[in-house]
Motif scaffolding. Structure first.
Motif, PDB file in Angstrom:
ATOM      1  N   SER A 131      76.658  -9.320   7.815  1.00 32.27           N
ATOM      2  CA  SER A 131      76.640  -9.784   7.068  1.00 32.27           C
ATOM      3  C   SER A 131      75.333  -9.949   6.306  1.00 32.27           C
ATOM      4  CB  SER A 131      77.111 -10.916   8.186  1.00 32.27           C
ATOM      5  OG  SER A 131      78.610 -10.935   8.963  1.00 32.27           O
ATOM      6  N   VAL A 132      75.939  -9.791   5.352  1.00 28.60           N
ATOM      7  CA  VAL A 132      75.142 -10.622   4.564  1.00 28.60           C
ATOM      8  C   VAL A 132      75.334 -12.023   4.001  1.00 28.60           C
ATOM      9  CG1 VAL A 132      74.470  -8.345   3.775  1.00 28.60           C
ATOM     10  CG2 VAL A 132      76.145  -9.567   2.238  1.00 28.60           C
ATOM     11  N   ALA A 133      74.247 -12.894   3.503  1.00 33.96           N
ATOM     12  CA  ALA A 133      74.003 -14.218   2.442  1.00 33.96           C
ATOM     13  C   ALA A 133      73.480 -13.646   1.697  1.00 33.96           C
ATOM     14  CB  ALA A 133      74.205 -15.466   3.251  1.00 33.96           C
ATOM     15  N   ALA A 134      73.393 -15.169   0.447  1.00 36.95           N
ATOM     16  CA  ALA A 134      72.909 -15.667  -0.478  1.00 36.95           C
ATOM     17  C   ALA A 134      72.279 -17.195  -0.768  1.00 36.95           C
ATOM     18  CB  ALA A 134      73.847 -15.177  -1.911  1.00 36.95           C
ATOM     19  N   GLU A 135      71.017 -16.773  -1.807  1.00 33.92           N
ATOM     20  CA  GLU A 135      69.967 -18.091  -1.488  1.00 33.92           C
ATOM     21  C   GLU A 135      71.714 -19.389  -1.595  1.00 33.92           C
ATOM     22  OE1 GLU A 135      68.041 -18.377  -0.655  1.00 33.92           O
ATOM     23  OE2 GLU A 135      66.840 -16.381   0.282  1.00 33.92           O
ATOM     24  N   ASP A 136      71.587 -20.565  -2.131  1.00 37.53           N
ATOM     25  CA  ASP A 136      72.192 -21.301  -2.034  1.00 37.53           C
ATOM     26  C   ASP A 136      71.893 -21.683  -3.832  1.00 37.53           C
ATOM     27  OD1 ASP A 136      73.077 -21.829   0.740  1.00 37.53           O
ATOM     28  OD2 ASP A 136      71.425 -23.815   0.321  1.00 37.53           O
ATOM     29  N   GLY A 137      72.716 -22.008  -4.329  1.00 39.04           N
ATOM     30  CA  GLY A 137      72.879 -22.178  -5.459  1.00 39.04           C
ATOM     31  C   GLY A 137      72.801 -20.516  -6.602  1.00 39.04           C
ATOM     32  N   ALA A 138      72.936 -19.552  -5.926  1.00 40.12           N
ATOM     33  CA  ALA A 138      72.566 -17.923  -6.911  1.00 40.12           C
ATOM     34  C   ALA A 138      73.996 -17.474  -6.896  1.00 40.12           C
ATOM     35  CB  ALA A 138      71.834 -17.637  -5.789  1.00 40.12           C
ATOM     36  N   VAL A 139      74.690 -18.191  -8.051  1.00 37.13           N
ATOM     37  CA  VAL A 139      76.052 -17.934  -8.103  1.00 37.13           C
ATOM     38  C   VAL A 139      76.940 -16.222  -8.459  1.00 37.13           C
ATOM     39  CG1 VAL A 139      77.758 -18.133 -10.810  1.00 37.13           C
ATOM     40  CG2 VAL A 139      76.807 -19.879  -9.908  1.00 37.13           C
ATOM     41  N   ARG A 140      76.510 -15.170  -8.599  1.00 40.19           N
ATOM     42  CA  ARG A 140      75.638 -13.871  -9.322  1.00 40.19           C
ATOM     43  C   ARG A 140      75.581 -13.452  -7.078  1.00 40.19           C
ATOM     44  NH1 ARG A 140      73.908  -8.827 -11.623  1.00 40.19           N
ATOM     45  NH2 ARG A 140      75.370  -7.046 -11.175  1.00 40.19           N
ATOM     46  N   ALA A 141      74.767 -13.860  -7.199  1.00 43.45           N
ATOM     47  CA  ALA A 141      74.624 -12.852  -5.149  1.00 43.45           C
ATOM     48  C   ALA A 141      75.288 -13.668  -4.592  1.00 43.45           C
ATOM     49  CB  ALA A 141      73.146 -13.946  -4.964  1.00 43.45           C
ATOM     50  N   GLN A 142      75.730 -14.407  -4.769  1.00 42.08           N
ATOM     51  CA  GLN A 142      76.893 -15.537  -3.870  1.00 42.08           C
ATOM     52  C   GLN A 142      78.730 -14.664  -3.657  1.00 42.08           C
ATOM     53  OE1 GLN A 142      76.429 -17.807  -1.419  1.00 42.08           O
ATOM     54  NE2 GLN A 142      78.875 -16.630  -0.703  1.00 42.08           N
ATOM     55  N   ALA A 143      78.627 -14.267  -4.903  1.00 41.27           N
ATOM     56  CA  ALA A 143      79.822 -12.957  -5.087  1.00 41.27           C
ATOM     57  C   ALA A 143      79.246 -11.858  -4.647  1.00 41.27           C
ATOM     58  CB  ALA A 143      80.088 -12.916  -7.280  1.00 41.27           C
ATOM     59  N   VAL A 144      78.620 -11.503  -5.106  1.00 46.83           N
ATOM     60  CA  VAL A 144      78.240  -9.747  -4.465  1.00 46.83           C
ATOM     61  C   VAL A 144      78.661 -10.003  -2.776  1.00 46.83           C
ATOM     62  CG1 VAL A 144      76.562  -8.481  -4.018  1.00 46.83           C
ATOM     63  CG2 VAL A 144      77.064  -9.320  -6.553  1.00 46.83           C
ATOM     64  N   ALA A 145      77.725 -11.364  -2.273  1.00 43.64           N
ATOM     65  CA  ALA A 145      77.911 -11.265  -0.797  1.00 43.64           C
ATOM     66  C   ALA A 145      78.765 -11.298  -0.465  1.00 43.64           C
ATOM     67  CB  ALA A 145      76.341 -12.493  -0.338  1.00 43.64           C
ATOM     68  N   GLU A 146      79.965 -12.163  -0.894  1.00 43.28           N
ATOM     69  CA  GLU A 146      81.316 -12.138  -0.094  1.00 43.28           C
ATOM     70  C   GLU A 146      81.992 -11.135  -0.581  1.00 43.28           C
ATOM     71  OE1 GLU A 146      83.154 -14.954  -2.975  1.00 43.28           O
ATOM     72  OE2 GLU A 146      82.215 -16.577  -2.185  1.00 43.28           O
ATOM     73  N   ALA A 147      81.960 -10.074  -1.423  1.00 42.04           N
ATOM     74  CA  ALA A 147      82.334  -8.827  -1.472  1.00 42.04           C
ATOM     75  C   ALA A 147      81.808  -7.835  -0.510  1.00 42.04           C
ATOM     76  CB  ALA A 147      81.830  -8.258  -3.146  1.00 42.04           C
ATOM     77  N   VAL A 148      80.572  -7.453  -0.469  1.00 38.88           N
ATOM     78  CA  VAL A 148      79.557  -6.720   0.674  1.00 38.88           C
ATOM     79  C   VAL A 148      80.252  -6.971   1.849  1.00 38.88           C
ATOM     80  CG1 VAL A 148      77.638  -6.481   1.526  1.00 38.88           C
ATOM     81  CG2 VAL A 148      78.105  -6.646  -0.595  1.00 38.88           C
ATOM     82  N   ASN A 149      80.419  -8.403   2.239  1.00 36.26           N
ATOM     83  CA  ASN A 149      81.299  -9.098   3.310  1.00 36.26           C
ATOM     84  C   ASN A 149      82.493  -8.122   3.546  1.00 36.26           C
ATOM     85  OD1 ASN A 149      78.846  -9.818   5.173  1.00 36.26           O
ATOM     86  ND2 ASN A 149      79.231 -11.637   3.692  1.00 36.26           N
ATOM     87  N   ARG A 150      83.379  -8.505   2.841  1.00 36.96           N
ATOM     88  CA  ARG A 150      84.569  -7.904   2.770  1.00 36.96           C
ATOM     89  C   ARG A 150      84.955  -6.387   3.148  1.00 36.96           C
ATOM     90  NH1 ARG A 150      86.043 -12.040  -0.725  1.00 36.96           N
ATOM     91  NH2 ARG A 150      85.212 -10.943  -2.704  1.00 36.96           N
ATOM     92  N   LEU A 151      83.948  -5.827   2.252  1.00 37.67           N
ATOM     93  CA  LEU A 151      83.463  -3.876   1.963  1.00 37.67           C
ATOM     94  C   LEU A 151      83.301  -3.130   4.006  1.00 37.67           C
ATOM     95  CD1 LEU A 151      81.835  -3.318  -0.956  1.00 37.67           C
ATOM     96  CD2 LEU A 151      84.393  -2.415  -0.576  1.00 37.67           C
ATOM     97  N   LEU A 152      82.306  -4.297   4.270  1.00 35.63           N
ATOM     98  CA  LEU A 152      81.694  -4.218   5.903  1.00 35.63           C
ATOM     99  C   LEU A 152      82.226  -4.078   6.911  1.00 35.63           C
ATOM    100  CD1 LEU A 152      78.328  -5.983   5.212  1.00 35.63           C
ATOM    101  CD2 LEU A 152      78.342  -3.616   5.845  1.00 35.63           C
ATOM    102  N   ARG A 153      83.444  -5.310   6.328  1.00 30.71           N
ATOM    103  CA  ARG A 153      84.384  -5.454   6.760  1.00 30.71           C
ATOM    104  C   ARG A 153      85.703  -4.047   7.594  1.00 30.71           C
ATOM    105  NH1 ARG A 153      81.753  -9.456   7.755  1.00 30.71           N
ATOM    106  NH2 ARG A 153      80.729  -7.393   9.084  1.00 30.71           N
ATOM    107  N   ALA A 154      85.734  -3.728   6.363  1.00 26.83           N
ATOM    108  CA  ALA A 154      86.723  -2.995   5.825  1.00 26.83           C
ATOM    109  C   ALA A 154      86.226  -1.331   5.873  1.00 26.83           C
ATOM    110  CB  ALA A 154      87.792  -2.460   4.171  1.00 26.83           C
TER     111      ALA A 154
END
Length: 328
Positions: free
Chosen positions: A123-146
């Motif tokens: 699983s990956v995470a992003a720094e608090d308040g990092a808008v783009r990194a948060q979007a990337v982290a959410e997408a990466v976690n979905r890809l990892l599960r897939a």
């Protein structure tokens, strides 16, 4: 036949050549097959002969000739050609293409998922308040599960070039997410109004329009009495059909690669190519009867291909956290 299945076929061919004493090498764990960089080079290409040549003590082309003879006899493979110093260009037969369409339509929302990362926890995470990194982290976690990875503690942090502000309020959630995920993480995102434009210059619009067209074709086919389901092998021969089928078949590999590389932009670019290929297919290969023309097996096969395309486009958008409306 998907790239993963073809990769296993090539690997099995290497294993049998070693067992028969034709090659004296250690069988590799994986063999990579990819779409060739330009048309006219088969459906897939692999450099496995070049990889094995040194250990085998033979010129790469000799290794390629050994593997080519064996591969040519495999079910689902129509032609194997040797290119350059020893690349193998592989062309699938029509039955293999029909199998891809059947597989996509049977699996539906599950097509693209796999077990390539099974046994791994990630699983990956992003720094608090990092808008783009948060979007990337959410997408990466979905890809990892897939890709089969099990949820785990977020020991890995993703970083990305951040926009000056959160674009969601201006663009809406879907367009904002696309604008943040489409470029590679190290490149600055474009968060202007480009991704709101309902025109071909907007890649997100093209993808969603292509998906909507696949749904419209299904509705229209029903209204025109096209018998979509069939047990007859689909007659896919037109270059626009085979290009589209190759991209559909490549989707599971792209999902796994995007997960391994923590790079949802790879999936976004694949969806662009898939949408563009579908729109060419739509223009060059009529899927619906015109005028007094009666519905035929070709029409039905093309509707099934359109349906499979729509499934893959929707699955890819959902992995990015973006909706796939049936009408745009």
């Amino acid at each position: 036949m998907t790239p993963a299945e073809l990769s296993r076929t090539v690997l099995s061919t290497v294993r049998r050549a070693v067992a028969a004493g034709e090659l004296g090498v250690e069988v590799p764990e994986r063999v990579v097959v990819q779409r060739p960089p330009r048309p006219g080079c088969g459906d897939y290409a692999t450099n496995v002969a070049l990889q094995l040549a040194g250990a085998a003590g033979r010129p790469p082309r000799q290794v390629a000739e050994i593997l080519s003879r064996r591969l040519s006899a495999e079910p689902g493979i129509a032609l194997v050609e040797i290119a350059g110093p020893g690349f193998l260009n592989i062309t699938l037969d029509a039955r293999a293409y029909a199998d891809v369409v059947r597989q996509v339509r049977a699996q539906g929302p599950e097509y693209g998922t796999g077990d390539g990362l099974a046994g791994e926890a990630g699983s990956v995470a992003a720094e608090d308040g990092a808008v783009r990194a948060q979007a990337v982290a959410e997408a990466v976690n979905r890809l990892l599960r897939a890709a089969g990875a099990a949820p785990g503690a977020a020991e890995e942090r993703v970083t990305a070039a951040e926009p000056q502000d959160d674009p969601s309020a201006r663009l809406g959630p879907d367009a904002a997410r696309w604008s943040l995920l489409r470029p590679p993480a190290e490149d600055p995102p474009r968060t202007d109004g480009t991704f709101l434009a309902q025109r071909e210059s907007n890649p997100l619009f093209r993808i969603r329009y292509a998906h909507a067209r696949t749904r419209a074709l299904l509705r229209n086919a029903h209204d025109l009495g096209v018998e979509i389901e069939s047990t007859v092998d689909d007659p896919y021969h037109h270059p626009a059909e085979t290009e589209l089928l190759g991209l559909i078949a490549d989707f599971p590999r792209v999902v796994e690669t995007a997960a391994r590389r923590r790079a949802p932009d790879r999936l976004a670019r694949h969806l662009e190519r898939l949408a563009d290929a579908f729109l060419r297919f739509h223009d060059e290969c009529p899927a619906l009867p015109k005028g007094d023309e009666k519905p035929s097996a070709v029409h039905a096969a093309r509707i099934r291909l359109a349906d499979a395309t729509g499934i893959v486009l929707a699955n890819g958008l959902h992995l990015l956290g973006i909706s796939a409306p049936d009408r745009v």
